[in-house]
Design a protein around this motif. Structure first.
Motif, mmCIF file in Angstrom:
data_model
loop_
_atom_site.group_PDB
_atom_site.id
_atom_site.type_symbol
_atom_site.label_atom_id
_atom_site.label_comp_id
_atom_site.label_asym_id
_atom_site.label_seq_id
_atom_site.Cartn_x
_atom_site.Cartn_y
_atom_site.Cartn_z
ATOM 1 N N GLY A 108 0.789 -1.221 0.000
ATOM 2 C CA GLY A 108 0.000 0.000 0.000
ATOM 3 C C GLY A 108 0.822 1.271 0.000
ATOM 4 N N TRP A 109 2.127 1.148 -0.272
ATOM 5 C CA TRP A 109 3.038 2.293 -0.287
ATOM 6 C C TRP A 109 2.973 3.080 1.027
ATOM 7 C CZ3 TRP A 109 6.637 1.845 -3.744
ATOM 8 C CH2 TRP A 109 6.349 1.190 -4.946
ATOM 9 N N ASP A 110 2.811 2.351 2.115
ATOM 10 C CA ASP A 110 2.974 2.943 3.429
ATOM 11 C C ASP A 110 4.414 3.459 3.550
ATOM 12 O OD1 ASP A 110 1.921 3.102 6.366
ATOM 13 O OD2 ASP A 110 3.852 2.077 6.560
ATOM 14 N N PRO A 111 4.669 4.550 4.318
ATOM 15 C CA PRO A 111 6.043 5.087 4.404
ATOM 16 C C PRO A 111 7.092 4.034 4.741
ATOM 17 C CG PRO A 111 4.520 6.611 5.427
ATOM 18 C CD PRO A 111 3.712 5.399 5.056
ATOM 19 N N LYS A 112 6.790 3.144 5.670
ATOM 20 C CA LYS A 112 7.755 2.107 6.048
ATOM 21 C C LYS A 112 8.005 1.157 4.889
ATOM 22 C CE LYS A 112 10.096 0.077 9.448
ATOM 23 N NZ LYS A 112 11.116 0.760 10.241
ATOM 24 N N GLU A 113 6.943 0.773 4.192
ATOM 25 C CA GLU A 113 7.090 -0.109 3.047
ATOM 26 C C GLU A 113 7.906 0.564 1.944
ATOM 27 O OE1 GLU A 113 2.732 -2.321 3.583
ATOM 28 O OE2 GLU A 113 3.043 -0.773 2.039
ATOM 29 N N THR A 114 7.601 1.828 1.700
ATOM 30 C CA THR A 114 8.253 2.551 0.610
ATOM 31 C C THR A 114 9.751 2.694 0.850
ATOM 32 O OG1 THR A 114 6.214 3.787 0.207
ATOM 33 C CG2 THR A 114 8.252 4.679 -0.710
ATOM 34 N N VAL A 115 10.118 3.143 2.049
ATOM 35 C CA VAL A 115 11.539 3.352 2.334
ATOM 36 C C VAL A 115 12.281 2.023 2.416
ATOM 37 C CG1 VAL A 115 13.185 4.375 3.948
ATOM 38 C CG2 VAL A 115 11.030 5.531 3.490
ATOM 39 N N SER A 116 11.629 0.978 2.900
ATOM 40 C CA SER A 116 12.259 -0.349 2.918
ATOM 41 C C SER A 116 12.558 -0.811 1.497
ATOM 42 C CB SER A 116 11.352 -1.359 3.617
ATOM 43 O OG SER A 116 11.175 -1.050 4.974
ATOM 44 N N PHE A 117 11.591 -0.589 0.605
ATOM 45 C CA PHE A 117 11.803 -0.974 -0.791
ATOM 46 C C PHE A 117 12.923 -0.145 -1.424
ATOM 47 C CE2 PHE A 117 10.703 -0.383 -5.339
ATOM 48 C CZ PHE A 117 10.883 -1.695 -5.754
ATOM 49 N N ILE A 118 12.951 1.154 -1.129
ATOM 50 C CA ILE A 118 14.012 2.017 -1.662
ATOM 51 C C ILE A 118 15.377 1.541 -1.152
ATOM 52 C CG2 ILE A 118 14.984 4.347 -1.580
ATOM 53 C CD1 ILE A 118 12.108 5.412 -1.579
ATOM 54 N N THR A 119 15.456 1.205 0.134
ATOM 55 C CA THR A 119 16.704 0.704 0.696
ATOM 56 C C THR A 119 17.155 -0.559 -0.009
ATOM 57 O OG1 THR A 119 16.110 1.621 2.864
ATOM 58 C CG2 THR A 119 17.828 -0.060 2.826
ATOM 59 N N TRP A 120 16.229 -1.465 -0.252
ATOM 60 C CA TRP A 120 16.557 -2.710 -0.947
ATOM 61 C C TRP A 120 17.047 -2.426 -2.366
ATOM 62 C CZ3 TRP A 120 14.594 -5.434 -5.187
ATOM 63 C CH2 TRP A 120 15.001 -6.772 -5.273
ATOM 64 N N VAL A 121 16.422 -1.471 -3.052
ATOM 65 C CA VAL A 121 16.842 -1.106 -4.406
ATOM 66 C C VAL A 121 18.247 -0.510 -4.394
ATOM 67 C CG1 VAL A 121 16.384 0.464 -6.326
ATOM 68 C CG2 VAL A 121 14.505 -0.820 -5.309
ATOM 69 N N VAL A 122 18.546 0.318 -3.388
ATOM 70 C CA VAL A 122 19.884 0.913 -3.285
ATOM 71 C C VAL A 122 20.935 -0.180 -3.113
ATOM 72 C CG1 VAL A 122 21.376 2.376 -1.873
ATOM 73 C CG2 VAL A 122 19.058 3.128 -2.410
ATOM 74 N N TYR A 123 20.654 -1.162 -2.273
ATOM 75 C CA TYR A 123 21.611 -2.256 -2.099
ATOM 76 C C TYR A 123 21.729 -3.091 -3.371
ATOM 77 C CZ TYR A 123 22.515 -1.476 2.831
ATOM 78 O OH TYR A 123 22.936 -0.935 4.020
ATOM 79 N N ALA A 124 20.628 -3.251 -4.098
ATOM 80 C CA ALA A 124 20.710 -3.933 -5.391
ATOM 81 C C ALA A 124 21.592 -3.148 -6.353
ATOM 82 C CB ALA A 124 19.306 -4.110 -5.972
ATOM 83 N N ALA A 125 21.463 -1.821 -6.325
ATOM 84 C CA ALA A 125 22.311 -0.972 -7.167
ATOM 85 C C ALA A 125 23.776 -1.097 -6.771
ATOM 86 C CB ALA A 125 21.856 0.485 -7.056
ATOM 87 N N TYR A 126 24.038 -1.234 -5.476
ATOM 88 C CA TYR A 126 25.428 -1.415 -5.031
ATOM 89 C C TYR A 126 26.013 -2.708 -5.575
ATOM 90 C CZ TYR A 126 29.199 -3.089 -2.055
ATOM 91 O OH TYR A 126 30.373 -3.626 -1.612
ATOM 92 N N LEU A 127 25.270 -3.806 -5.452
ATOM 93 C CA LEU A 127 25.771 -5.087 -5.943
ATOM 94 C C LEU A 127 26.000 -5.038 -7.455
ATOM 95 C CD1 LEU A 127 23.598 -7.600 -3.880
ATOM 96 C CD2 LEU A 127 25.980 -6.947 -3.497
ATOM 97 N N HIS A 128 25.102 -4.355 -8.163
ATOM 98 C CA HIS A 128 25.271 -4.214 -9.614
ATOM 99 C C HIS A 128 26.489 -3.349 -9.924
ATOM 100 C CE1 HIS A 128 24.275 -3.878 -13.863
ATOM 101 N NE2 HIS A 128 24.366 -2.559 -13.746
ATOM 102 N N ALA A 129 26.633 -2.235 -9.197
ATOM 103 C CA ALA A 129 27.768 -1.344 -9.436
ATOM 104 C C ALA A 129 29.082 -2.025 -9.089
ATOM 105 C CB ALA A 129 27.608 -0.066 -8.615
ATOM 106 N N ARG A 130 29.041 -2.830 -8.041
ATOM 107 C CA ARG A 130 30.274 -3.520 -7.617
ATOM 108 C C ARG A 130 30.749 -4.500 -8.679
ATOM 109 N NH1 ARG A 130 33.796 -6.387 -6.550
ATOM 110 N NH2 ARG A 130 34.924 -6.740 -4.591
ATOM 111 N N ALA A 131 29.817 -5.015 -9.469
ATOM 112 C CA ALA A 131 30.173 -5.967 -10.522
ATOM 113 C C ALA A 131 30.350 -5.297 -11.880
ATOM 114 C CB ALA A 131 29.107 -7.058 -10.622
ATOM 115 N N THR A 132 30.207 -3.980 -11.955
ATOM 116 C CA THR A 132 30.281 -3.250 -13.221
ATOM 117 C C THR A 132 31.616 -2.536 -13.337
ATOM 118 O OG1 THR A 132 27.890 -2.906 -13.225
ATOM 119 C CG2 THR A 132 29.214 -1.480 -14.660
ATOM 120 N N SER A 133 32.292 -2.750 -14.439
ATOM 121 C CA SER A 133 33.563 -2.071 -14.679
ATOM 122 C C SER A 133 33.346 -0.562 -14.760
ATOM 123 C CB SER A 133 34.188 -2.582 -15.985
ATOM 124 O OG SER A 133 35.387 -1.908 -16.260
#
Length: 323
Positions: free
Chosen positions: A259-284
């Motif tokens: 329902g895009w509750d604030p807690k849900e939204t920021v948790s999802f954003i945090t997870w996306v940021v960590y996904a971006a880190y793992l992708h960036a870490r593997a990207t030349s």
């Protein structure tokens, strides 16, 4: 006083004892840092003595002396031994809290932070056991100490039953996974911050200043980068599973998965940021510094979700337990 009140008091005493022992451990580990230069001088002297002993002819009655541990090593070993005591007291506090409330002890922010701190310390005991990582304990225990202080003061809540919305079998599953993942991300965030510090002050080069002195005993940059990456690999799926299980719980409790509750939204954003880190870490081209900064952003987002969202923003997840 009932048995539950007694157990709740024992839980508080265990938490307070863990905090006190943690302070002592941190003092000893900082002292290890302070005596590092003396340790290096003593090591050079031992090497010279050993070289002289090898060159000197052996004679009757000659005794070979094996040098003992230096002051820095003894102080550091005592500090790391106390960390094990801290972990035991943290676990005892959590268990006693659960017995006192007759529920899983994750119903408010105090209990969540206590669990996350315990997870960070225990995970640190696993991944920082190698000699190359031992100097990182100072930097890991410092934020744990701050979080425990906030938990015992600002976030503290008396042992009591939880609100009806939290009386579900999903509580120990969903919140435990999120809290453990948060503790692991704490280790990862500290490793990336230290990596950025080491990049600024490379190993083997002479630098002056406070930050250079702090970076002096750190492992090399590649070692810190690998630790941050491997730690995030463990925490990332845990956090993701926690979000998915939270959505399943939300459907059972509120009739919708998301329902895009604030807690849900920021948790999802945090997870996306960590996904971006793992992708960036593997990207030349994005490895090293850029990827590390993304990991730090994820760590900050996690702290924002824990404190600001829970304490300032109101929503369906407002179960901080604060007055």
């Amino acid at each position: 006083m009932t048995q539950n009140d007694t157990l709740a008091r024992y839980s508080d005493w265990a938490f307070e004892s863990a905090f006190a022992v943690l302070v002592l451990a941190l003092v000893l580990l900082v002292a290890e840092y302070a005596t590092h230069r003396a340790d290096l001088v003593a090591q050079r002297e031992r090497e010279l003595v050993a070289a002289g002993t090898r060159s000197a002819p052996a004679g009757p009655g000659r005794i070979d002396q094996t040098p003992g541990r230096t002051l820095s090593q003894r102080v550091g070993n005592m500090g790391r031994a106390l960390v094990v005591v801290v972990a035991g007291l943290q676990v005892a506090s959590i268990v006693l809290r659960g017995l006192a409330t007759e529920r899983f002890p994750l119903g408010n922010m105090y209990e969540f932070v206590a669990m996350a701190c315990a997870a960070a310390v225990i995970f640190g005991l696993v991944v920082l056991r190698r000699p190359a990582y031992r100097t990182m304990w100072v930097y890991l225990l410092a934020p744990v100490l701050i979080l425990m202080f906030l938990a015992a003061t600002v976030l503290y809540a008396d042992a009591a039953p939880v609100v009806p919305a939290l009386q579900s079998f999903w509580l120990p599953i969903h919140v435990t996974i999120i809290s453990v993942g948060s503790g692991i991300f704490l280790v990862s965030g500290v490793a990336s911050l230290l990596f950025l510090l080491r990049i600024r002050f490379p190993k083997g080069e002479e630098h002056s200043g406070v930050f250079a002195a702090l970076a002096e005993r750190l492992p090399d940059a590649q070692t810190l980068d690998r630790l941050a990456y491997r730690t995030t690999i463990i925490g990332f799926p845990l956090f993701g599973v926690g979000i998915i299980l939270g959505a399943i719980w939300a459907e059972a409790a509120w009739g919708r998965f998301w329902g895009w509750d604030p807690k849900e939204t920021v948790s999802f954003i945090t997870w996306v940021v960590y996904a971006a880190y793992l992708h960036a870490r593997a990207t030349s081209g994005w490895r090293n510094t850029r990827a590390a900064w993304i990991n730090v952003v994820g760590f900050v987002a996690m702290l924002f979700n824990l404190f600001i969202i829970n304490m300032v923003v109101s929503g369906l997840h407002s179960y901080a337990g604060l007055n």
